[in-house]
Motif scaffolding. Structure first.
Motif, PDB file in Angstrom:
ATOM      1  N   HIS A 106       0.308  -1.402  -0.100  1.00 50.35           N
ATOM      2  CA  HIS A 106       0.360   0.089   0.212  1.00 50.35           C
ATOM      3  C   HIS A 106       1.020   1.102  -0.092  1.00 50.35           C
ATOM      4  O   HIS A 106       1.949   1.149   0.245  1.00 50.35           O
ATOM      5  N   GLY A 107       0.364   2.292  -0.805  1.00 45.46           N
ATOM      6  CA  GLY A 107       1.252   3.580  -0.534  1.00 45.46           C
ATOM      7  C   GLY A 107       1.844   3.396  -1.548  1.00 45.46           C
ATOM      8  O   GLY A 107       2.419   3.105  -2.288  1.00 45.46           O
ATOM      9  N   LEU A 108       2.890   4.600  -1.315  1.00 41.70           N
ATOM     10  CA  LEU A 108       4.511   4.939  -2.557  1.00 41.70           C
ATOM     11  C   LEU A 108       5.298   4.808  -1.329  1.00 41.70           C
ATOM     12  O   LEU A 108       7.016   4.552  -2.616  1.00 41.70           O
ATOM     13  N   ASN A 109       5.515   3.467  -0.291  1.00 37.94           N
ATOM     14  CA  ASN A 109       7.398   3.041  -0.009  1.00 37.94           C
ATOM     15  C   ASN A 109       7.360   1.740  -0.567  1.00 37.94           C
ATOM     16  O   ASN A 109       7.467   1.326   0.437  1.00 37.94           O
ATOM     17  N   ILE A 110       8.334   2.203  -1.428  1.00 39.53           N
ATOM     18  CA  ILE A 110       8.897   1.034  -1.865  1.00 39.53           C
ATOM     19  C   ILE A 110      10.246   1.365  -2.453  1.00 39.53           C
ATOM     20  O   ILE A 110       9.869   2.809  -3.112  1.00 39.53           O
ATOM     21  N   GLY A 111      11.374   0.988  -2.213  1.00 40.68           N
ATOM     22  CA  GLY A 111      12.703   1.019  -3.427  1.00 40.68           C
ATOM     23  C   GLY A 111      13.473   1.708  -2.202  1.00 40.68           C
ATOM     24  O   GLY A 111      14.898   2.165  -2.918  1.00 40.68           O
ATOM     25  N   GLY A 112      13.619   1.537  -0.979  1.00 40.38           N
ATOM     26  CA  GLY A 112      14.319   2.377  -0.237  1.00 40.38           C
ATOM     27  C   GLY A 112      15.163   0.999   0.481  1.00 40.38           C
ATOM     28  O   GLY A 112      16.215   1.314   0.960  1.00 40.38           O
ATOM     29  N   ASP A 113      14.686   0.730   0.651  1.00 41.62           N
ATOM     30  CA  ASP A 113      15.628  -1.243   1.703  1.00 41.62           C
ATOM     31  C   ASP A 113      15.638  -2.275   0.965  1.00 41.62           C
ATOM     32  O   ASP A 113      15.437  -2.830   0.069  1.00 41.62           O
ATOM     33  N   TRP A 114      17.021  -2.438   1.338  1.00 39.43           N
ATOM     34  CA  TRP A 114      18.297  -3.207   1.134  1.00 39.43           C
ATOM     35  C   TRP A 114      18.092  -3.513   1.954  1.00 39.43           C
ATOM     36  O   TRP A 114      18.924  -3.347   3.282  1.00 39.43           O
ATOM     37  N   TYR A 115      19.523  -4.898   1.329  1.00 39.31           N
ATOM     38  CA  TYR A 115      20.032  -6.422   2.683  1.00 39.31           C
ATOM     39  C   TYR A 115      21.162  -6.961   2.046  1.00 39.31           C
ATOM     40  O   TYR A 115      21.239  -6.564   0.005  1.00 39.31           O
ATOM     41  N   ASP A 116      22.706  -6.765   2.268  1.00 37.49           N
ATOM     42  CA  ASP A 116      23.135  -7.855   1.058  1.00 37.49           C
ATOM     43  C   ASP A 116      24.431  -8.432   1.901  1.00 37.49           C
ATOM     44  O   ASP A 116      24.346  -8.318   3.707  1.00 37.49           O
ATOM     45  N   ALA A 117      25.087  -9.128   1.825  1.00 38.56           N
ATOM     46  CA  ALA A 117      26.088  -9.851   2.259  1.00 38.56           C
ATOM     47  C   ALA A 117      26.869 -10.879   1.101  1.00 38.56           C
ATOM     48  O   ALA A 117      26.947 -11.220   0.667  1.00 38.56           O
TER      49      ALA A 117
END
Length: 577
Positions: A368-379
């Motif tokens: 819902h909403g526009l809150n996509i695209g900023g979270d990430w993980y890496d290893a």
């Protein structure tokens, strides 16, 4: 004195009438009263003769108080009644009384009745009485004429007054009608504006263009339309085919509203077309869905009645324009969201399998909403054999945040080649972001594991603290003071922290979408995460870390509205056995 006459025929009636006139003259009855007495007596005697039988006339003089108690003086009293047991018996008597101003002895009056001189005088007096009566009648006629003229003028005045009242009433009714019309128009205008505002709010509340298309007919039917057909062009430049009414084809080609009916509807800003061949009896209004580039489609409506009110048509055109803007924004948002999600998923690396360390990650985009695209993980592994695990969150959302996230991920991998510690890596990322995008910020937490080191080194910059579960089942939050957010206009050196890490320990790195709720804040969510992580056994974590990651997400997201991305990275140090 009392005198009586028996009357059975005309001659006796005439003698009795003359005698009454003589006696009235003898007693000094005024001429007018005397004329009235003789006239009314004659009329009564004629009526009696018409009825037949014997009648008796009685003339009697006496004091007026005998007739009327409060009266004074003498009166002459005349009575006509049936005589004896004749056929006229049973009839009510006729009575009349006249005043006698002069008091005359009865003997003189009696003698005067039979005196020829008195008779002559009575006859002459009768003519005088007649003349006097005629004079009085003439005066009365003049008076009647005066009153008649006055009455006529009054009637004319009343007629004029009625005309004025009628005109005033008509003007008042016209004013009331105009007021009602103005009030009705104002109420209709308010109703249309209220509907337009409410419908616009409903249409713009969704970012799914399919939902907007579904809601549009629900808003218009049945008050403003009997049916609504929304046709969207699936591809750029595509136009309606033969399955759509001809008026829709014209509206799509010209980009202007079209009205198809037998007669022009008189709708402002709308062009008239012949009626539809499919349903010629039903008017159709086709309105394009305009954008700055090209129409998105055409909305075709049929009226709720015979035709539309012109003001309703204007409102429908405006609502269609707003619906077009909402659909265009929703399609643009969906397009950017799809790109951002695709880019983000493409950049989420496949986790390595370093010796003695198990990794499991989960990424869930916002629904819902526009809150996509900023979270990430890496290893990834460093040249010295250490393993870097990182979870971050870029402020802002959409495609720009996803691109910035990819740049931070690439920069971190490049900096880690030099073998820097987590604090040193975050410090360099802070400088990089501040110079590259001064208006964007980010949070991150980095943990470094090395097979030859029994401790874990970690550092955080404005990010929720890691949660560590030790082999004995105890859970603690690593809440040592973190650095500030990455990219803020502040020079900072982010410190490293170390914590013992015995085999069988599990570290949870995550973003705020997992634990933060608007109504509660973030602390209760971290407590729930710690409780859920402590509920797992060491053997379960050792055997199935991926399943444990799913087991953590289920209870923690049960009350989430999914309006933000969620990242979770579990790092489990395998047991020595």
């Amino acid at each position: 004195m009392t005198r009586t006459w028996q009357i059975t025929d005309v001659a006796e009636a005439a003698r009795a009438r003359i005698a009454a006139a003589r006696l009235a003259t003898a007693y000094g009855v005024p001429p007018l009263e005397r004329a009235r007495l003789v006239s009314s007596l004659g009329a009564q005697l004629r009526l009696c003769l018409t009825k037949g039988g014997a009648w008796r006339l009685t003339l009697e003089t006496g004091a007026a108080s005998r007739v009327t108690p409060e009266a004074a003086g003498q009166v002459l009293h005349a009575v006509v009644a049936p005589a004896g047991d004749t056929g006229a018996a049973g009839q009510p008597p006729w009575r009349v009384t006249v005043p006698c101003p002069e008091s005359v002895p009865a003997a003189e009056a009696e003698a005067a009745v039979d005196d020829p001189a008195v008779l002559a005088e009575a006859l002459l007096g009768a003519d005088e009485d007649t003349a006097l009566v005629l004079e009085r009648l003439s005066e009365q006629e003049h008076l009647v004429d005066f009153h008649r003229e006055e009455l006529q003028q009054t009637n004319q005045g009343v007629v004029a007054l009625h005309a004025e009242l009628d005109a005033a009433g008509r003007a008042q009714r016209e004013a009331f009608a105009a007021e009602r019309k103005a009030r009705t128009e104002a109420e209709n205008a308010r109703r249309r504006l209220t509907f337009l505002a409410n419908a616009s709010a409903v249409l713009t509340a969704s970012l799914d263009h399919h939902e907007i298309v579904r809601r549009l007919p629900e808003l218009l039917v049945p008050e403003y339309a009997a049916s609504v057909d929304v046709w969207l062009f699936e591809q750029e430049g595509e136009r309606p085919g033969p399955a759509h009414p001809a008026v829709a084809v014209v509206a799509a080609r010209t980009g202007r509203p079209q009205y198809a009916a037998v007669d022009p509807g008189g709708l402002p800003g709308v062009e008239h077309q012949p009626p539809s061949a499919l349903e010629p009896e039903r008017p159709l209004l086709s309105i394009p869905l305009p954008t700055r580039r090209a129409p998105l489609g055409v909305v075709t409506l049929s009226p709720p009645g015979e035709r539309w009110d012109p003001d309703d048509a204007v409102m429908l055109i405006e609502l269609t324009r707003r619906a077009s803007i909402a659909i265009d924004h929703a399609q643009r948002y969906q397009h950017n969201r799809d790109i951002a999600e695709t880019l983000q998923r493409a950049l989420l690396t496949e986790l390595p399998s370093p010796p003695g360390l198990a990794l499991a990650a989960r990424y869930l985009p916002a629904t819902h909403g526009l809150n996509i695209g900023g979270d990430w993980y890496d290893a990834f592994r460093q040249p010295d054999g250490g393993t870097i695990a990182v979870v971050g969150d870029v402020t802002g959302h959409g495609l720009r945040a996803a691109v910035m996230m990819s740049q931070l991920r690439t920069a971190l991998r490049a900096y880690a080649v030099d073998g820097g510690s987590p604090g040193r890596l975050l410090t360099r990322l802070h400088t990089f972001l501040h110079h590259l995008q001064p208006d964007l910020f980010a949070t991150a937490v980095i943990a470094r594991f090395h097979p030859d080191d029994p401790t874990m080194t970690w550092a955080a910059a404005g990010h929720p603290p890691p949660v560590l579960r030790t082999p004995d089942g105890r859970v603690r939050t690593l809440d040592a003071k973190p650095g500030a957010m990455l990219g803020i206009p502040l020079r900072q050196e982010i410190a490293d922290h170390t914590v013992p890490l015995p085999p069988g320990s599990t570290l949870a790195l995550y973003t705020d979408g997992l634990v933060e709720r608007r109504a509660l804040g973030i602390d209760p969510g971290i407590a729930r995460l710690s409780e859920a992580l402590g509920g797992f056994g060491s053997a379960q974590l050792e055997a199935d870390l991926d399943g444990s990651a799913d087991g953590l997400l289920r209870p923690l997201l049960s009350d989430s509205q999914r309006d933000d991305d969620v990242c979770l990275l579990l790092c489990h140090l395998r047991g020595s056995g």
